[in-house]
Scaffold this motif. Structure first.
Motif, PDB file in Angstrom:
ATOM      1  N   LEU A 421     -51.092  26.634  -3.565  1.00 57.54           N
ATOM      2  CA  LEU A 421     -51.085  27.302  -2.503  1.00 57.54           C
ATOM      3  C   LEU A 421     -51.878  27.201  -1.492  1.00 57.54           C
ATOM      4  O   LEU A 421     -53.163  26.867  -1.751  1.00 57.54           O
ATOM      5  CB  LEU A 421     -50.549  29.220  -3.078  1.00 57.54           C
ATOM      6  N   VAL A 422     -51.624  26.947  -0.055  1.00 58.00           N
ATOM      7  CA  VAL A 422     -51.714  26.725   0.998  1.00 58.00           C
ATOM      8  C   VAL A 422     -51.400  27.976   1.648  1.00 58.00           C
ATOM      9  O   VAL A 422     -50.922  27.971   2.139  1.00 58.00           O
ATOM     10  CB  VAL A 422     -52.556  25.494   1.089  1.00 58.00           C
ATOM     11  N   ARG A 423     -52.421  27.898   2.501  1.00 57.97           N
ATOM     12  CA  ARG A 423     -52.289  28.835   4.098  1.00 57.97           C
ATOM     13  C   ARG A 423     -51.262  28.539   4.807  1.00 57.97           C
ATOM     14  O   ARG A 423     -52.103  27.513   5.388  1.00 57.97           O
ATOM     15  CB  ARG A 423     -53.292  29.678   5.103  1.00 57.97           C
ATOM     16  N   ARG A 424     -50.351  28.978   5.327  1.00 55.58           N
ATOM     17  CA  ARG A 424     -49.663  28.733   6.984  1.00 55.58           C
ATOM     18  C   ARG A 424     -50.146  28.917   8.103  1.00 55.58           C
ATOM     19  O   ARG A 424     -50.884  30.601   8.195  1.00 55.58           O
ATOM     20  CB  ARG A 424     -48.364  28.852   6.830  1.00 55.58           C
ATOM     21  N   VAL A 425     -50.427  28.119   8.879  1.00 55.02           N
ATOM     22  CA  VAL A 425     -50.733  27.991  10.259  1.00 55.02           C
ATOM     23  C   VAL A 425     -49.302  29.124  11.317  1.00 55.02           C
ATOM     24  O   VAL A 425     -48.247  29.549  10.791  1.00 55.02           O
ATOM     25  CB  VAL A 425     -50.533  26.544  10.863  1.00 55.02           C
ATOM     26  N   CYS A 426     -50.596  30.192  11.502  1.00 55.75           N
ATOM     27  CA  CYS A 426     -49.517  31.105  12.292  1.00 55.75           C
ATOM     28  C   CYS A 426     -48.000  30.866  13.644  1.00 55.75           C
ATOM     29  O   CYS A 426     -49.559  29.951  14.366  1.00 55.75           O
ATOM     30  CB  CYS A 426     -51.047  31.856  13.154  1.00 55.75           C
ATOM     31  N   ASP A 427     -47.402  30.589  12.933  1.00 55.80           N
ATOM     32  CA  ASP A 427     -46.650  30.310  14.285  1.00 55.80           C
ATOM     33  C   ASP A 427     -46.092  30.641  15.742  1.00 55.80           C
ATOM     34  O   ASP A 427     -46.194  30.319  16.690  1.00 55.80           O
ATOM     35  CB  ASP A 427     -45.205  31.156  13.688  1.00 55.80           C
ATOM     36  N   ASN A 428     -47.352  32.146  16.011  1.00 52.54           N
ATOM     37  CA  ASN A 428     -47.228  32.952  16.980  1.00 52.54           C
ATOM     38  C   ASN A 428     -48.261  31.872  18.062  1.00 52.54           C
ATOM     39  O   ASN A 428     -48.434  32.382  19.433  1.00 52.54           O
ATOM     40  CB  ASN A 428     -47.726  34.370  16.939  1.00 52.54           C
ATOM     41  N   CYS A 429     -49.099  31.236  17.917  1.00 54.83           N
ATOM     42  CA  CYS A 429     -50.546  30.859  18.238  1.00 54.83           C
ATOM     43  C   CYS A 429     -50.506  29.265  17.413  1.00 54.83           C
ATOM     44  O   CYS A 429     -51.982  28.893  17.979  1.00 54.83           O
ATOM     45  CB  CYS A 429     -51.623  31.347  17.940  1.00 54.83           C
ATOM     46  N   ALA A 430     -49.446  28.820  17.075  1.00 48.62           N
ATOM     47  CA  ALA A 430     -50.192  27.281  16.827  1.00 48.62           C
ATOM     48  C   ALA A 430     -49.702  26.470  17.772  1.00 48.62           C
ATOM     49  O   ALA A 430     -48.802  26.760  18.805  1.00 48.62           O
ATOM     50  CB  ALA A 430     -48.392  26.866  15.614  1.00 48.62           C
TER      51      ALA A 430
END
Length: 534
Positions: A421-430
């Motif tokens: 599992l890897v952290r997903r980039v935040c869609d709001n501030c990508a």
């Protein structure tokens, strides 16, 4: 100085003319008791001037009384008392705080770490009953309740609100800290005074129905709560583990929220070719499907997704789990109990007399369990299980090192899926993060891809708590055991040789899966490098 020490803004109350409507939000008695003055209101947030912004119980009570989120600011004690006298007069009695003050860790964000869940109007979470046990647990505990009870309730509520997967309560010689694991990374949430250690430990053990007198041996328990959130009720389990350490008992609680269980395999992060191979393997009438990876890599979620896909009224599915993390309708789930001899091997033997079509074994821990699982897979049953290995090809060698004959491994195993599992980039501030082509080449991109790929990363926003990440996504390495691979296993080929052949057959490695996620802007280079090798 106080503003810098506590990490909160400072305010000069003498320069403010506070609106009477704001003053009415906090009673004179509460203002004098906690030495606070409401300054302004913006939306659902109330700015509160405090002489001691670390008094989390004051923040807690004001939030409960007003129904607003509280944003503390620090002011001089003399200024606060003068403002109370100016705006309230002598309406209340001068009551000095007597509750235990909790000092926030320097690593904790400026806002109150014990932030209570908002009211239902703000889509908050409220504990309405404890399903197992006599006590009724309420996050909105009256101010007369014991401070430790309120502290523990607030920690549980904060963990739920922040989406934590684990809570770590850790005693050290001169420190006592509570950390949350959010999206796979541990963050310090707060540091209660060390003299609260025994009280907090006892409270958690009582809630988990553990023996509070036994402090020498590890114990495992469970706290099961029914929570009201977003207009509905959710069941949330806290799986509790107590471990005696040098300076007291360390408690780790795993949060299990069935409403967040993702059973749609298309959303887990499988690449299309890997997903096709996996679905083909679990649709076969017999054989062994193994999911591998370290603890906390999402193996259970993948297995639950697999059996949810094949769960029909015409299929008898039985599972042996330790523990049973989520209840699933239409599936016969069995909890392992080592203390009475009910282990995976014993459960598997019994399952074979239960006319099963699909068997899920929580983990293959020993040769006995492995042998029974393989024999079941060779006698007309589909068997799903997990192992702890680094990648898919090395799983074959792991089984043989456990004592399983190569011909049994070659005959029984249909597919091996390794995952991380890897952290997903935040869609709001990508936002795009231009990376030099040599760097992209070094991590595994081709020359053509290095020119076109633009990785993305989060700049940090309120939604992701300034981390740039929100949620996690899986990396998958799916190895189908083809006839050629079966021959290589029979010949005793090494994991490296199996890996090369599988890649030639089209297997996507964990690193390749990570590169796909980077190219799609779903995660960052650092996350992929942390979890995979070239």
């Amino acid at each position: 100085m106080l503003s810098r020490q506590y990490g909160v803004p400072s305010i000069n109350l003498a320069q403010f003319d506070i609106d009477a409507g704001v003053i009415k939000l906090v009673s004179a008695a509460a203002a004098e008791k906690y030495e606070v003055v409401p300054v302004s209101r913006a939306g659902a947030t109330l700015t509160l001037a405090m002489s001691n912004p670390t008094n989390v119980f004051a923040v807690d009570d004001i939030k409960f009384m007003t129904g607003y989120q509280v944003e503390p600011v620090v002011a001089a004690q003399s200024a606060v008392l003068a403002a109370i006298d100016r705006y309230y007069g002598n309406k209340g009695k001068d009551i000095r705080p007597t509750v235990q003050e909790i000092n926030a860790s320097p690593h904790v964000p400026a806002r109150n770490p014990l932030e209570r869940m908002p009211d239902r109007e703000d889509d908050g979470v409220e504990v309405i009953e404890e399903m197992e046990g006599a006590a009724v647990l309420s996050i909105e505990t009256p101010s007369s309740e014991a401070p430790v009870v309120r502290l523990v309730n607030a920690v549980l509520a904060s963990a739920i609100r922040k989406g934590a997967s684990d809570i770590h309560v850790e005693p050290y010689e001169n420190e006592y800290r509570i950390r949350f694991r959010i999206d796979g990374t541990l963050y310090t949430e707060m540091a209660p005074p060390p003299n609260l250690r025994d009280a907090i430990t006892s409270r958690l053990k009582i809630m988990a129905q553990l023996d509070i007198a036994e402090k020498r041996l590890p114990q495992d328990g469970r706290i099961k709560l029914r929570l009201r959130a977003d207009g509905g009720a959710n069941n949330i389990d806290f799986r509790v583990s107590c471990l005696p350490t040098l300076f007291g008992e360390k408690i780790v609680m795993r949060l299990l929220d069935q409403s967040k269980l993702m059973l749609d395999m298309r959303r887990l992060g499988f690449e299309s070719v890997s997903l096709c191979s996996f679905e083909e393997a679990i649709s076969k009438p017999w054989g062994l499907v193994l999911v591998t990876g370290p603890t906390g890599s999402g193996k259970t979620n993948t297995l639950y997704s697999a059996i949810a896909r094949i769960n029909t009224t015409s299929t008898n599915i039985v599972t042996a789990e330790d523990p049973v993390e989520f209840n699933m309708s239409g599936i016969n789930q069995v909890q392992m109990r080592e203390s009475i001899g009910l282990n995976f091997a014993a459960a598997l033997r019994s399952f074979l007399r239960q006319d099963p079509d699909v068997i899920l074994v929580g983990e293959i821990r020993d040769v006995e369990t492995a042998e029974i699982a393989i024999k079941a897979a060779l006698t007309g049953h589909l068997v799903l299980s997990t192992l702890h290995t680094n990648d898919a090809p090395s799983t074959v060698n792991r089984l043989m090192n456990m004592g399983i004959e190569p011909f049994l491994v070659a005959s029984a195993v249909n597919l091996i899926c390794a995952q991380r599992l890897v952290r997903r980039v935040c869609d709001n501030c990508a936002e795009d993060h231009h990376t030099p082509a040599p760097t992209l080449l070094e991590i595994g991109f081709s020359a053509e891809q290095a020119v076109t790929v633009t990785p993305r990363r989060g700049s940090g926003c309120e939604r992701c708590n300034g981390t740039g990440f929100k949620g996690r996504i899986g990396l998958y390495e799916v190895m189908q055991v083809t006839d050629d691979l079966r021959r290589m296993i029979l010949l005793g080929s090494s994991a490296l040789e199996l890996r090369r052949h599988a890649i030639d057959d089209g297997m996507l490695t964990l690193r390749t899966s990570g590169l796909y996620k980077i190219a799609e802007g779903q995660t960052t280079i650092e996350e992929v490098l942390k979890e995979t090798v070239k």
